[in-house]
Motif scaffolding. Structure first.
Motif: not given
Length: 185
Positions: A106-122
């Motif tokens: 929730i309102t976290m992705l805009f603070q990062s450019v590593k969306h693929k890594e974060i979604l991979t962790e999810a």
């Protein structure tokens, strides 16, 4: 680098009760809150899943984690487990794979450019059939919130999700300023 202003704005313009009307949180679930921040979403989730559930509140800021730890002690919310970690690093956080019912981003992705890594962790921590709920600032000019060029391109986000095996379940509008999308593993 997230100012108090942004944190205040998110909680001011995003009603967690409304957010939780778009998907089902049941007692005893395991939830992971990626980038828990001030915790206003985390605490509501904790109350919804009850004492038999667990909510992991993950954040990279030590100040956030100690704040949450204090709240856990004071308010006796044993089901809330704060975890200091870096979600941009795959397999770095201590949650075991395929153990989580819902991942909240929730309102976290805009603070990062590593969306693929974060979604991979999810995807890694989710059970088969589990869901990821992503909410972030719409890529439009608003009187507050982050600059438009820092905001998420939803179509790009969907493409990333599909390539790692997350399927779009549905989209919703949690506020006039935010988009919401639910992916299923």
């Amino acid at each position: 680098h997230m100012s108090e202003q942004t944190i205040k704005n998110s909680s001011q313009f995003l009603d967690p009760n409304k957010l939780f009307s778009f998907f089902q949180v049941e007692e005893g679930m395991k939830i992971a809150d990626f980038g828990a921040g001030s915790g206003y979403i985390t605490f509501l989730a904790a109350s919804l899943l009850g004492k038999r559930g667990i909510i992991y509140a993950l954040d990279i800021k030590k100040s956030v984690i100690s704040h949450l730890q204090n709240e856990v002690k004071q308010k006796d919310i044993d089901q809330l487990k704060p975890i200091w970690t870096n979600l941009e690093m795959v397999s770095y956080n201590p949650i075991e794979k395929a153990t989580i019912d819902i991942v909240l981003i929730i309102t976290m992705l805009f603070q990062s450019v590593k969306h693929k890594e974060i979604l991979t962790e999810a995807h890694r921590v989710l059970k088969q059939g589990g869901i990821v709920v992503v909410v972030d600032w719409k890529k439009i000019k608003t009187p507050f919130g982050p600059p438009v060029d820092e905001r998420i391109d939803l179509e790009k986000l969907k493409e990333i999700a599909y390539t790692i095996g997350l399927h779009r379940l549905n989209e919703f509008e949690p506020s006039p300023y935010h988009f919401g999308i639910i992916f299923k593993k």
